[in-house]
Write a protein that holds these residues in place. Sequence first.
Motif, PDB file in Angstrom:
ATOM      1  N   THR A 357       0.826  -1.208   0.000  1.00 48.40           N
ATOM      2  CA  THR A 357       0.000   0.000   0.000  1.00 48.40           C
ATOM      3  C   THR A 357       0.858   1.254   0.000  1.00 48.40           C
ATOM      4  OG1 THR A 357      -1.671  -1.203   1.269  1.00 48.40           O
ATOM      5  CG2 THR A 357      -1.871   1.187   1.194  1.00 48.40           C
ATOM      6  N   SER A 358       1.904   1.275   0.831  1.00 47.27           N
ATOM      7  CA  SER A 358       2.770   2.458   0.882  1.00 47.27           C
ATOM      8  C   SER A 358       3.520   2.639  -0.426  1.00 47.27           C
ATOM      9  CB  SER A 358       3.757   2.343   2.048  1.00 47.27           C
ATOM     10  OG  SER A 358       4.583   1.191   1.905  1.00 47.27           O
ATOM     11  N   HIS A 359       3.908   1.534  -1.078  1.00 47.49           N
ATOM     12  CA  HIS A 359       4.570   1.622  -2.385  1.00 47.49           C
ATOM     13  C   HIS A 359       3.622   2.253  -3.406  1.00 47.49           C
ATOM     14  CE1 HIS A 359       7.989  -1.419  -1.654  1.00 47.49           C
ATOM     15  NE2 HIS A 359       7.380  -1.236  -0.504  1.00 47.49           N
ATOM     16  N   ILE A 360       2.360   1.844  -3.360  1.00 48.09           N
ATOM     17  CA  ILE A 360       1.374   2.356  -4.319  1.00 48.09           C
ATOM     18  C   ILE A 360       1.144   3.842  -4.102  1.00 48.09           C
ATOM     19  CG2 ILE A 360      -1.038   2.195  -5.039  1.00 48.09           C
ATOM     20  CD1 ILE A 360      -0.902  -0.801  -4.223  1.00 48.09           C
ATOM     21  N   LEU A 361       0.939   4.236  -2.846  1.00 55.55           N
ATOM     22  CA  LEU A 361       0.706   5.656  -2.555  1.00 55.55           C
ATOM     23  C   LEU A 361       1.930   6.490  -2.907  1.00 55.55           C
ATOM     24  CD1 LEU A 361      -1.191   5.430   0.863  1.00 55.55           C
ATOM     25  CD2 LEU A 361      -2.127   6.054  -1.370  1.00 55.55           C
ATOM     26  N   GLY A 362       3.111   5.957  -2.617  1.00 57.09           N
ATOM     27  CA  GLY A 362       4.332   6.677  -2.965  1.00 57.09           C
ATOM     28  C   GLY A 362       4.470   6.876  -4.455  1.00 57.09           C
ATOM     29  N   ALA A 363       4.146   5.824  -5.231  1.00 55.48           N
ATOM     30  CA  ALA A 363       4.218   5.935  -6.688  1.00 55.48           C
ATOM     31  C   ALA A 363       3.207   6.949  -7.208  1.00 55.48           C
ATOM     32  CB  ALA A 363       3.971   4.565  -7.321  1.00 55.48           C
ATOM     33  N   PHE A 364       2.023   6.971  -6.606  1.00 51.02           N
ATOM     34  CA  PHE A 364       0.985   7.911  -7.034  1.00 51.02           C
ATOM     35  C   PHE A 364       1.403   9.355  -6.756  1.00 51.02           C
ATOM     36  CE2 PHE A 364      -3.033  10.214  -5.980  1.00 51.02           C
ATOM     37  CZ  PHE A 364      -3.539  10.260  -7.266  1.00 51.02           C
ATOM     38  N   VAL A 365       1.890   9.601  -5.539  1.00 45.19           N
ATOM     39  CA  VAL A 365       2.314  10.958  -5.174  1.00 45.19           C
ATOM     40  C   VAL A 365       3.486  11.407  -6.040  1.00 45.19           C
ATOM     41  CG1 VAL A 365       3.330  12.360  -3.337  1.00 45.19           C
ATOM     42  CG2 VAL A 365       1.450  10.790  -2.817  1.00 45.19           C
ATOM     43  N   ASN A 366       4.473  10.549  -6.216  1.00 45.92           N
ATOM     44  CA  ASN A 366       5.635  10.906  -7.029  1.00 45.92           C
ATOM     45  C   ASN A 366       5.242  11.189  -8.476  1.00 45.92           C
ATOM     46  OD1 ASN A 366       7.412  10.648  -4.896  1.00 45.92           O
ATOM     47  ND2 ASN A 366       7.865   8.497  -5.333  1.00 45.92           N
ATOM     48  N   SER A 367       4.301  10.411  -8.987  1.00 46.10           N
ATOM     49  CA  SER A 367       3.839  10.629 -10.357  1.00 46.10           C
ATOM     50  C   SER A 367       3.171  11.990 -10.499  1.00 46.10           C
ATOM     51  CB  SER A 367       2.873   9.517 -10.764  1.00 46.10           C
ATOM     52  OG  SER A 367       2.280   9.798 -12.015  1.00 46.10           O
ATOM     53  N   GLN A 368       2.348  12.345  -9.517  1.00 42.52           N
ATOM     54  CA  GLN A 368       1.671  13.646  -9.566  1.00 42.52           C
ATOM     55  C   GLN A 368       2.677  14.789  -9.454  1.00 42.52           C
ATOM     56  OE1 GLN A 368      -1.714  14.384  -9.952  1.00 42.52           O
ATOM     57  NE2 GLN A 368      -1.861  12.220 -10.523  1.00 42.52           N
ATOM     58  N   ILE A 369       3.621  14.654  -8.521  1.00 41.22           N
ATOM     59  CA  ILE A 369       4.612  15.723  -8.338  1.00 41.22           C
ATOM     60  C   ILE A 369       5.462  15.887  -9.593  1.00 41.22           C
ATOM     61  CG2 ILE A 369       6.702  16.359  -7.074  1.00 41.22           C
ATOM     62  CD1 ILE A 369       5.466  15.048  -4.601  1.00 41.22           C
ATOM     63  N   GLN A 370       5.982  14.782 -10.104  1.00 44.82           N
ATOM     64  CA  GLN A 370       6.853  14.841 -11.266  1.00 44.82           C
ATOM     65  C   GLN A 370       6.093  15.322 -12.499  1.00 44.82           C
ATOM     66  OE1 GLN A 370      10.042  14.430 -11.117  1.00 44.82           O
ATOM     67  NE2 GLN A 370      10.480  14.654 -13.312  1.00 44.82           N
ATOM     68  N   GLY A 371       4.885  14.795 -12.679  1.00 43.53           N
ATOM     69  CA  GLY A 371       4.106  15.189 -13.850  1.00 43.53           C
ATOM     70  C   GLY A 371       3.757  16.669 -13.849  1.00 43.53           C
TER      71      GLY A 371
END
Length: 410
Positions: A357-371
């Motif tokens: 779950t933490s991996h998924i949330l981290g990937a989601f947040v990082n994707s939004q920030i980077q994008g």
Amino acid sequence: MQMPQGNPLLLSYTLQELLARDTVQVELIPEKKGLFLKHVEYEVSSQRFRSSVYRRYNDFVVFHEMLLQKFPYRMVPALPPKRVLGADREFIEARRRALRRFINLVARHPPFSEDVALRLFLSFSGPDVQNKLKESAQCVGDEFMSCKLAPRAKDFLPADIQTQFAVSRELIRNIYNSFHKLRDRAERIASRAIDNAADLLIFGKELSALGSDTTPLPSWATLHSSTWGSLKQALKGLSVEFALLADKAAQQGKQEENDVVEKLNLFLDLLQSYKDLCERHEKGVLHKHQRALHKYSLMKRQMMSATVQSREPDSVEQLESRIVEENAIQTMELRGYFSLYCLHQEMQLVHVYLPLTSHILGAFVNSQIQGHKEMSKVWNDLKPKLNCLFAGPSGSPTPPRLPQDGVSPR
């Protein structure tokens, strides 16, 4: 299964240890040419076995059947549906992703990862892997027959195992429902990013088309010095930036599909396999056990009735038959306890995956920030190129004032 000393019921794994067992890639091979008999093949590559083999969907089906046959008391992930008539690229790609999730969950599952069937499926490059898989299962019983602890499974179970089973099943049901909703929202977010990319690309192309228009201006439009020529040139050049914006949005959408939606689907597949296992336990093991006990109780009543009525002793064959029946019931009881033993371990395995779950949330947040960061940079680079569009009579940029509520100022 990795078991600490003292209690073989307990597992000792981390998520990283499970993920490190193997990483299997499943890639599409172009369809073979033919008018009617086209079929999809997959290249299945395993890091652990350093192998790359070709498999068809039916090979996965046979492998799946072997797993259910050998490990009926474990979480065997479901396969995606068979190909339907006229399946499009979207269906084929979705099935490829589902097969990749299936084989990775299997390759990282402790008992499955040590079974010969997995090694054959991932490394055998002969002409007929299906027969090879079936041969490997011949004269081999299921896990209950091969596990030394199976006859003593009851000794390791807590006294309230049935209550724990009911609570665990309810917990998994609730987690599954929540993650299913999260997956649906994540899919929509990724889809919107991809749709946004398409809209930005079209927006830029229309600006370019407008700037490339060669229709001559009517004479009355050139009575005063017209800025249309310079405006057109500026509009024509904007298509490059909008194409870049579209590319950034598409990258963000694809990244969220791969890093967020796929991981959510992987976890959902795992949870679904636990739910399926619970159903097999109740409808299979317990149902058969109850039928056997009912049959045995009827037999006992008949024996008591025969004794009361002083009937002739049963024949040797009848006695042997009853002994076999009683042994079968005892075996069914042992299987019932072993099923609960495995359910207890599989539930622990689900909890090992929960930190995903933490991996998924981290990937989601990082994707939004980077994008947003990358798109913001493109927007900022684009803004100076609009100066000529906002140039006033003196040639200096003047940001336009838009009318409020659609009413032009007087």
